[in-house]
Design a protein around this motif. Structure first.
Motif, PDB file in Angstrom:
ATOM      1  N   PHE A 201       1.535  -1.071   0.060  1.00  0.00           N
ATOM      2  CA  PHE A 201      -0.398  -0.575  -0.526  1.00  0.00           C
ATOM      3  C   PHE A 201       0.407   1.310   0.178  1.00  0.00           C
ATOM      4  CE2 PHE A 201      -2.445  -3.393   2.452  1.00  0.00           C
ATOM      5  CZ  PHE A 201      -3.252  -3.478   1.257  1.00  0.00           C
ATOM      6  N   ASP A 202       0.334   2.386  -0.680  1.00  0.00           N
ATOM      7  CA  ASP A 202       1.026   3.850  -0.602  1.00  0.00           C
ATOM      8  C   ASP A 202      -0.403   4.596  -0.723  1.00  0.00           C
ATOM      9  OD1 ASP A 202       2.936   5.189  -1.299  1.00  0.00           O
ATOM     10  OD2 ASP A 202       2.952   4.238  -3.696  1.00  0.00           O
ATOM     11  N   ILE A 203      -0.591   4.386   0.193  1.00  0.00           N
ATOM     12  CA  ILE A 203      -1.414   5.742   0.342  1.00  0.00           C
ATOM     13  C   ILE A 203      -1.123   6.847   0.862  1.00  0.00           C
ATOM     14  CG2 ILE A 203      -3.434   3.985  -0.402  1.00  0.00           C
ATOM     15  CD1 ILE A 203      -4.149   3.014   3.115  1.00  0.00           C
ATOM     16  N   THR A 204      -1.738   8.165   0.372  1.00  0.00           N
ATOM     17  CA  THR A 204      -1.622   8.865   1.180  1.00  0.00           C
ATOM     18  C   THR A 204      -2.798  10.027   1.350  1.00  0.00           C
ATOM     19  OG1 THR A 204      -0.023   9.605   0.456  1.00  0.00           O
ATOM     20  CG2 THR A 204      -0.222  11.829   1.285  1.00  0.00           C
ATOM     21  N   GLY A 205      -3.523  10.831   2.305  1.00  0.00           N
ATOM     22  CA  GLY A 205      -4.709  11.607   1.620  1.00  0.00           C
ATOM     23  C   GLY A 205      -5.398  12.028   3.376  1.00  0.00           C
ATOM     24  N   ARG A 206      -6.487  11.992   3.279  1.00  0.00           N
ATOM     25  CA  ARG A 206      -7.604  12.196   4.272  1.00  0.00           C
ATOM     26  C   ARG A 206      -8.466  11.039   4.288  1.00  0.00           C
ATOM     27  NH1 ARG A 206      -6.955  17.655   6.068  1.00  0.00           N
ATOM     28  NH2 ARG A 206      -4.600  18.585   5.357  1.00  0.00           N
ATOM     29  N   PHE A 207      -8.586  10.707   5.669  1.00  0.00           N
ATOM     30  CA  PHE A 207      -9.916   9.996   5.740  1.00  0.00           C
ATOM     31  C   PHE A 207     -10.954  10.858   6.918  1.00  0.00           C
ATOM     32  CE2 PHE A 207     -11.556   6.699   9.204  1.00  0.00           C
ATOM     33  CZ  PHE A 207     -11.846   6.025   7.867  1.00  0.00           C
ATOM     34  N   ASN A 208     -12.209  10.524   5.775  1.00  0.00           N
ATOM     35  CA  ASN A 208     -13.559  10.937   5.946  1.00  0.00           C
ATOM     36  C   ASN A 208     -14.642  10.213   6.917  1.00  0.00           C
ATOM     37  OD1 ASN A 208     -14.466   9.252   4.489  1.00  0.00           O
ATOM     38  ND2 ASN A 208     -15.153  10.504   3.001  1.00  0.00           N
ATOM     39  N   VAL A 209     -13.941  10.306   7.826  1.00  0.00           N
ATOM     40  CA  VAL A 209     -14.746   9.296   9.271  1.00  0.00           C
ATOM     41  C   VAL A 209     -14.565   9.721  10.279  1.00  0.00           C
ATOM     42  CG1 VAL A 209     -16.311   7.655   9.940  1.00  0.00           C
ATOM     43  CG2 VAL A 209     -15.723   7.343   7.497  1.00  0.00           C
ATOM     44  N   PRO A 210     -15.182  11.007  11.060  1.00  0.00           N
ATOM     45  CA  PRO A 210     -14.488  11.031  12.106  1.00  0.00           C
ATOM     46  C   PRO A 210     -14.202   9.927  13.251  1.00  0.00           C
ATOM     47  CG  PRO A 210     -15.957  12.438  11.543  1.00  0.00           C
ATOM     48  CD  PRO A 210     -16.242  11.491  10.434  1.00  0.00           C
ATOM     49  N   ARG A 211     -13.617  10.262  13.919  1.00  0.00           N
ATOM     50  CA  ARG A 211     -13.154   8.728  15.141  1.00  0.00           C
ATOM     51  C   ARG A 211     -14.405   8.327  15.999  1.00  0.00           C
ATOM     52  NH1 ARG A 211      -8.209   8.452  17.372  1.00  0.00           N
ATOM     53  NH2 ARG A 211      -8.707   6.882  19.361  1.00  0.00           N
ATOM     54  N   SER A 212     -14.649   6.995  15.762  1.00  0.00           N
ATOM     55  CA  SER A 212     -15.591   5.990  15.998  1.00  0.00           C
ATOM     56  C   SER A 212     -15.890   5.884  17.474  1.00  0.00           C
ATOM     57  CB  SER A 212     -15.671   5.159  15.077  1.00  0.00           C
ATOM     58  OG  SER A 212     -15.388   4.254  15.366  1.00  0.00           O
ATOM     59  N   PRO A 213     -16.943   5.615  18.346  1.00  0.00           N
ATOM     60  CA  PRO A 213     -16.998   5.363  19.263  1.00  0.00           C
ATOM     61  C   PRO A 213     -15.463   4.586  19.927  1.00  0.00           C
ATOM     62  CG  PRO A 213     -19.190   5.199  18.394  1.00  0.00           C
ATOM     63  CD  PRO A 213     -18.167   5.548  17.695  1.00  0.00           C
ATOM     64  N   GLN A 214     -15.799   3.652  19.056  1.00  0.00           N
ATOM     65  CA  GLN A 214     -14.446   2.355  19.918  1.00  0.00           C
ATOM     66  C   GLN A 214     -13.278   2.965  19.003  1.00  0.00           C
ATOM     67  OE1 GLN A 214     -16.230  -1.917  20.269  1.00  0.00           O
ATOM     68  NE2 GLN A 214     -16.372  -1.232  18.718  1.00  0.00           N
ATOM     69  N   GLY A 215     -13.009   3.370  18.430  1.00  0.00           N
ATOM     70  CA  GLY A 215     -11.890   4.236  18.128  1.00  0.00           C
ATOM     71  C   GLY A 215     -11.546   3.288  16.660  1.00  0.00           C
ATOM     72  N   ARG A 216     -11.259   1.978  16.628  1.00  0.00           N
ATOM     73  CA  ARG A 216     -11.376   1.488  16.059  1.00  0.00           C
ATOM     74  C   ARG A 216     -12.183  -0.301  15.852  1.00  0.00           C
ATOM     75  NH1 ARG A 216      -8.670  -3.035  17.293  1.00  0.00           N
ATOM     76  NH2 ARG A 216      -6.961  -2.543  18.514  1.00  0.00           N
ATOM     77  N   PRO A 217     -12.694  -1.037  15.883  1.00  0.00           N
ATOM     78  CA  PRO A 217     -13.767  -2.235  15.768  1.00  0.00           C
ATOM     79  C   PRO A 217     -12.281  -2.894  16.208  1.00  0.00           C
ATOM     80  CG  PRO A 217     -13.043  -1.660  13.458  1.00  0.00           C
ATOM     81  CD  PRO A 217     -12.468  -0.134  13.788  1.00  0.00           C
ATOM     82  N   VAL A 218     -13.352  -3.864  16.684  1.00  0.00           N
ATOM     83  CA  VAL A 218     -12.625  -4.865  17.520  1.00  0.00           C
ATOM     84  C   VAL A 218     -11.986  -5.345  15.629  1.00  0.00           C
ATOM     85  CG1 VAL A 218     -13.117  -6.754  19.593  1.00  0.00           C
ATOM     86  CG2 VAL A 218     -13.729  -5.135  19.743  1.00  0.00           C
ATOM     87  N   ILE A 219     -11.057  -6.007  16.409  1.00  0.00           N
ATOM     88  CA  ILE A 219     -10.628  -7.202  15.344  1.00  0.00           C
ATOM     89  C   ILE A 219     -10.410  -8.324  15.680  1.00  0.00           C
ATOM     90  CG2 ILE A 219      -8.768  -7.405  14.216  1.00  0.00           C
ATOM     91  CD1 ILE A 219      -9.640  -4.734  13.447  1.00  0.00           C
ATOM     92  N   PHE A 220     -11.111  -9.762  14.788  1.00  0.00           N
ATOM     93  CA  PHE A 220     -11.498 -10.694  15.112  1.00  0.00           C
ATOM     94  C   PHE A 220      -9.590 -11.687  13.759  1.00  0.00           C
ATOM     95  CE2 PHE A 220     -13.959 -12.677  17.580  1.00  0.00           C
ATOM     96  CZ  PHE A 220     -15.118 -11.213  17.915  1.00  0.00           C
ATOM     97  N   GLN A 221      -9.819 -12.449  14.278  1.00  0.00           N
ATOM     98  CA  GLN A 221      -8.642 -13.364  12.716  1.00  0.00           C
ATOM     99  C   GLN A 221      -9.339 -14.849  12.902  1.00  0.00           C
ATOM    100  OE1 GLN A 221      -7.165 -16.294  13.580  1.00  0.00           O
ATOM    101  NE2 GLN A 221      -5.462 -16.597  12.008  1.00  0.00           N
ATOM    102  N   ALA A 222      -9.406 -15.136  11.717  1.00  0.00           N
ATOM    103  CA  ALA A 222     -10.081 -17.062  11.907  1.00  0.00           C
ATOM    104  C   ALA A 222      -9.115 -18.168  10.847  1.00  0.00           C
ATOM    105  CB  ALA A 222     -11.423 -16.575  11.599  1.00  0.00           C
ATOM    106  N   GLY A 223      -8.052 -17.633  11.250  1.00  0.00           N
ATOM    107  CA  GLY A 223      -7.224 -19.016  10.363  1.00  0.00           C
ATOM    108  C   GLY A 223      -6.298 -19.748  11.089  1.00  0.00           C
ATOM    109  N   ASP A 224      -5.953 -20.710  10.646  1.00  0.00           N
ATOM    110  CA  ASP A 224      -5.140 -21.866  11.469  1.00  0.00           C
ATOM    111  C   ASP A 224      -4.059 -22.013  11.908  1.00  0.00           C
ATOM    112  OD1 ASP A 224      -5.577 -23.521  14.325  1.00  0.00           O
ATOM    113  OD2 ASP A 224      -6.015 -25.013  12.984  1.00  0.00           O
ATOM    114  N   SER A 225      -3.559 -21.434  10.518  1.00  0.00           N
ATOM    115  CA  SER A 225      -1.891 -21.829  10.593  1.00  0.00           C
ATOM    116  C   SER A 225      -1.247 -21.258  11.193  1.00  0.00           C
ATOM    117  CB  SER A 225      -1.337 -21.522   8.807  1.00  0.00           C
ATOM    118  OG  SER A 225      -1.914 -19.663   8.605  1.00  0.00           O
TER     119      SER A 225
END
Ligand SMILES: Cc1cc2nc3c(=O)[nH]c(=O)nc-3n(C[C@H](O)[C@H](O)[C@H](O)COP(=O)(O)O)c2cc1C
Length: 452
Positions: A201-225
């Protein structure tokens, strides 16, 4: 059970929407639509009534096929995750809303934007299950086709998540002033600015959604290797796993929790939640009988042949499901029969699997259908409400997991009986909440509010 000096762990419970998988029975008279919004509402409201942590949606980005035809022995078709979860945010108040979203075929900006939006709409209840997908077949649906070999997918997932976290963190939460007197809207001209460069990724710019209540979503993972486990230990808040027996659960739990310190994280920062099924009866015998019936609904004669074809990797339509296993050996070449299924990868060496199947079938005198029922059984908790509640509690207190993602076999009413009969027992024993204490999913899961 737990040592007396150790406080009882609270059991985290979640509901998996019974959609496209080989445990959902669509032919049962009580089965409803997996598309109608009313089905999602029913399951969500049941889960919220039972004070569950969250509702979970899996994802499949291409219809499964076998022998070139759509695999319609299972439920076929599912609506878009964000659309469903956003609508559910409006008809629930506290229930977490977890969506499986792929990091191989999407872009960080759009996914971060969708999750930040869902977190706003739901008042801090969003979770993202980051999956990488295993097959180029699914990738054919996308602009770049089936790009990225298996080992490169986690590299992209790591970078994808890191980029998304940069975007979520690009607003601190105090930038919007909106002072009507002075006419100043934005107090910080740098709001949302991001600059992120990595291999993918090579990204530069402005994120257009102001900070959300959790700051970020809870992160899940579902791989077993190995790569999947490291990915989870490094940056996930929870893992959705298939290790649904106590022995396998303990091993997985110890392994993954043991990795956390190396990443500067503590034992409680990652929750482990196996996906499990359940069958309840008034007596142990009744539960066993029901379970056997459900297994026969899940594995029809045709399904048994199709599942066997996935190991044999060849057309077995001429075989009788009530007869013996084929006397021919599996085709050891590349899997070509079934497309878009995880199980194809998991079968391992087909000759070894066939040998094991033959041994079991011979020893127990099983037909093809009975053998498939035997080897593909995924019902984890079968019994009376009391015995199932006891088993679930024991599993969690023995560190086999931190809770479960329950996978009912019926849409949408399959969870009702669990909510009505098992949950009250867990509540009585003080291991499951009777009321939500917090408002965000992060709070339900007992995760720290410091998300970055
Ligand atoms: C319990 C479990 C559930 C999964 N659910 C999904 C899913 O809903 N959608 C999806 O695309 N992949 C799903 N996956 C696939 C994984 O995210 C991952 O892409 C795949 O397992 C390959 O990674 P691995 O080699 O680490 O297992 C699931 C995997 C596991 C173990």
């Amino acid at each position: 059970m737990s040592k007396p000096d150790k406080p009882l762990k609270q059991i985290h419970l979640a509901a998996h929407f019974p959609g496209v998988n080989n445990t959902t029975v669509w032919a049962d008279p009580e089965a409803g639509s997996q598309i109608d919004f009313s089905s999602f509402v029913h399951l969500a409201r049941t889960a919220e009534r039972a004070k569950f942590d969250f509702l979970f949606l899996a994802e499949g980005l291409r219809l499964r096929e076998q022998n070139g035809l759509i695999y319609d022995l299972d439920v076929v078709g599912r609506p878009d995750t964000f659309t469903v979860l956003s609508a559910l945010a409006a008809v629930t108040e506290r229930l977490g809303l977890a969506g499986t979203i792929n990091s191989t075929f999407n872009e960080p900006y759009e996914v971060a934007r969708q999750f930040a939006s869902l977190d706003h709409l739901s008042g801090g209840r969003a979770a993202w299950n980051v999956v990488t997908s295993w097959d180029a077949f699914t990738g054919e649906n996308f602009r770049r086709g089936g790009f990225l070999p298996q080992d490169a997918r986690y590299a992209r997932a790591q970078e994808f998540l890191a980029a998304a976290k940069v975007l979520f963190g690009s607003w601190r939460g105090d930038e919007i002033v909106a002072d009507k007197e002075s006419g100043v809207y934005l107090g910080d001209p740098e709001a949302g600015r991001f600059d992120h460069h990595s291999e993918q990724f090579d990204i530069t710019g402005r994120f257009n959604v102001p900070r959300s209540p959790q700051g970020r979503p809870v992160i899940f993972q579902a791989g077993d290797s190995e790569a999947g486990r490291e990915f989870a230990a490094a940056g996930a808040d929870a893992i959705f796993t298939r290790h649904g027996t106590l022995e396998a659960g303990k091993e997985f739990y110890a392994d993954v929790k043991g990795r956390l310190a190396r990443h500067g994280r503590t034992h409680d920062e990652l929750k482990i939640l196996p996906g499990v099924t359940f069958v309840l009866g008034d007596t142990p015998e009744e539960a066993e009988e029901k379970a056997a019936l459900i297994r026969r609904q899940q594995v029809s004669g045709q399904t048994a042949i199709k599942l066997l074809e996935q190991v044999w990797n060849r057309d077995l339509s001429a075989y009788d499901p009530d007869g013996p296993l084929p006397d021919v050996d599996p085709d050891p070449g590349e899997h070509t029969v079934a497309k878009g299924r995880a199980s194809v990868r998991q079968h391992g060496d087909p000759l070894a699997v066939a040998r094991r199947y033959r041994e079991i079938a011979e020893a127990k005198k099983l037909s093809i259908r009975d053998l498939i029922i035997e080897v593909s059984s995924r019902q984890s908790f079968i019994g009376t409400p009391e015995s199932v509640a006891t088993e679930i509690n024991h599993f969690v207190q023995s560190d086999g997991s931190d809770g479960f993602i329950l996978v009912p076999h019926l849409t949408p009413g399959g969870l009702d009986v669990f909510a009505d009969q098992v949950v009250p027992l867990l509540q009585e024993w003080g291991v499951h909440r009777t009321e939500y204490e917090g408002t965000t999913l992060r709070e339900h899961l007992g995760l720290s509010a410091d998300t970055f």
